[in-house]
Design an enzyme around this catalytic site. Structure first.
Site, mmCIF file in Angstrom:
data_model
loop_
_atom_site.group_PDB
_atom_site.id
_atom_site.type_symbol
_atom_site.label_atom_id
_atom_site.label_comp_id
_atom_site.label_asym_id
_atom_site.label_seq_id
_atom_site.Cartn_x
_atom_site.Cartn_y
_atom_site.Cartn_z
ATOM 1 N N HIS A 155 1.005 -1.157 0.067
ATOM 2 C CA HIS A 155 -0.013 0.029 -0.010
ATOM 3 C C HIS A 155 0.981 0.932 0.011
ATOM 4 C CE1 HIS A 155 -3.395 -2.691 1.367
ATOM 5 N NE2 HIS A 155 -2.553 -3.251 2.013
ATOM 6 N N SER A 276 12.784 21.438 -16.880
ATOM 7 C CA SER A 276 11.407 22.215 -17.167
ATOM 8 C C SER A 276 11.905 23.529 -17.925
ATOM 9 C CB SER A 276 11.004 22.453 -15.668
ATOM 10 O OG SER A 276 10.329 23.660 -15.726
ATOM 11 N N LYS A 282 14.354 21.788 -11.830
ATOM 12 C CA LYS A 282 13.776 20.391 -12.143
ATOM 13 C C LYS A 282 14.613 19.414 -12.800
ATOM 14 C CE LYS A 282 9.507 19.952 -11.963
ATOM 15 N NZ LYS A 282 8.838 19.085 -11.222
ATOM 16 N N GLU A 289 8.000 8.368 -17.309
ATOM 17 C CA GLU A 289 6.616 8.566 -17.469
ATOM 18 C C GLU A 289 6.172 8.342 -18.797
ATOM 19 O OE1 GLU A 289 6.759 12.518 -14.405
ATOM 20 O OE2 GLU A 289 6.876 12.785 -16.426
#
Ligand code: ARG
Length: 439
Positions: A155, A276, A282, A289
């Site tokens: 979890h 970014s 970043k 992804e």
């Protein structure tokens, strides 16, 4: 004339229809398999005497020339063709004249295309298996280099201690099954449809065993209608590719979380990260992804073809032409993702310190405290409740379980003795029983 049909037509196709019907842009990928299939078919026609020896040799020479010219770039896969089959036949006739028109004896595009696709997919599946093997080697290497003790999660909450090696090898094992699934799909589809013709076989006494053997299939299909209308093998590979992507997506998700500032278990290499345009600090895990994102499109291809095939009457229907775009796209996507993930794993850094730090919080030895009491005769359910109370107490005090004094332990059960500390030591836990497998 580039069309393979037309005798019974009085009008030409509407230009829109012509474009709509053409699959050449997509199925030109089957060119090598189409030529291989045609050569095998010609050999068979010659063997059974439908073609004379010199006719057969001329056709085969013509086909081989086309093959060479395509490989060398002399002949380009362009032109106004309905499909790859029309392309090959047109160029054959151009080269060897009317004899080329004999090639399509005792054959239909219906059995031709499904044979081509099977040949193509057998080869592509071997490439996928090789890429999976390569990724597995990289995973194994990274796992062996980083055997640290680590918090395992359920979890996404800290659960029990494991090792980073054992964690990573979970993916190795998933990929092992993926290879077997693909191999199984190849085994099941290993029957040659060529000779089924349009749907009903042929009155010529052809030798389908021979064709199957020349093309490297185990045997010919048993039923002609099934032979030309079966696309189970495409669905099966699409399913296998979907399961592979599900695995790649799960590892991507793990690594996205583990590379976040909150975890920092791993650091992705710059080579597989992006920045970014506005936030200078970043470093984003775009590689992972994208793998996670592309999983959706591979699932989509499976759903698309399942839906296309549902409800098709026997035997061949043009709907089936849609199979190729789906499978080609899924194969391309999976091959790319396997390559990218291999690079991501090969170049990533495992942060031992952060991983070790994380085992301090989370009461990862609570289960073993319960086991300790069980060893002293307490029923597990009661032990579980006692340790629940201990955890609550630790939370209030801001302590780890092993930081409790023996007196505090005894407040929960008189059965606790000095040896509890040893029993719940993380390294000792990993050294005991079946858990040794993780080391
Ligand atoms: N392009 C078709 C396909 O991919 C094969 C041709 C079959 N055409 C036909 N009119 N029966 O399925």
């Amino acid at each position: 004339m580039k069309k393979l049909w037309g005798g019974r037509f009085e009008k030409v196709e509407n230009p829109l229809m012509k474009k709509f019907n053409s699959s050449f842009e997509i199925d030109k990928r089957l060119i090598f398999d189409d030529i291989e299939g045609s050569i095998a078919h010609t050999k068979m026609l010659t063997k059974v005497g439908i073609l004379r020896e010199e006719e057969g040799s001329k056709i085969i020479n013509g086909l081989e020339e086309i093959l060479e010219d395509i490989k060398s770039g002399k002949l380009e896969l362009i032109g106004d063709f309905e499909d790859v089959h029309s392309f090959v036949e047109f160029h054959l006739i151009q080269r060897i004249g009317i004899l080329g028109k004999k090639l399509h004896t005792a054959r239909s595009r219906n059995d031709q295309v499904v044979t081509d696709l099977k040949l193509f997919l057998k080869r592509e599946c071997s490439i996928i298996i090789e890429k999976i093997k390569f990724l597995q080697q990289t995973i194994k290497k990274k796992a062996d280099e980083n055997p640290y003790i680590m918090a395992g999660f359920t979890h996404l909450q800290p659960a029990q201690v494991i090792t980073f090696r054992h964690y990573l090898m979970a993916y190795f094992n998933m990929l092992e099954r993926d290879k077997r699934r693909i191999q199984n799909a190849i085994d099941i589809m290993d029957e040659c449809p060529l000779g089924s013709c349009a749907l009903a076989g042929t009155t010529y006494d052809i030798d389908r065993e021979f064709t199957a053997k020349v093309l490297g299939f185990k045997k010919p299909v048993e039923n002609f209608l099934d032979g030309v209308s079966d696309r189970d093998f495409v669905l099966e590979i699409l399913s296998d590719l979907s399961i592979i992507m599900m695995h790649l997506s799960r590892i991507s998700e793990d690594f996205i979380i583990y590379s976040s500032c909150q975890f920092k278990f791993i650091t992705l290499d710059d080579e597989f990260s992006t920045g970014s345009s506005i936030m200078p600090q970043k470093k984003n895990p775009d590689s992972l992804e994208l793998i996670r994102g592309k999983t959706g499109r591979v699932y989509g291809n499976l759903m698309a073809l399942l839906t296309t095939l549902k409800g098709l009457p026997l035997a061949y229907n043009k709907d089936m032409q849609e199979d190729k775009e789906a499978i080609f796209d899924s194969l391309d996507t999976v091959k790319n993702c396997l390559d990218i993930l291999e690079g991501v794993i090969r170049t990533l850094k495992v942060n031992e310190e952060k991983i070790l730090k994380a085992i301090e919080d989370g009461y990862l030895n609570a289960t073993e405290v319960a086991d300790y009491l069980v060893n002293k005769g307490v029923p597990f359910r009661d032990a579980h409740r006692i340790v629940g109370k201990i955890v609550l107490f630790c939370e209030e005090k801001g302590k780890n379980i092993n930081e409790l004094s023996l007196e505090e332990f005894k407040g929960f059960s008189s059965l606790f003795e000095e040896d509890i500390y040893d029993f719940i030591d993380y390294y000792k836990i990993l050294n005991r029983g079946i858990k040794k497998i993780m080391l």
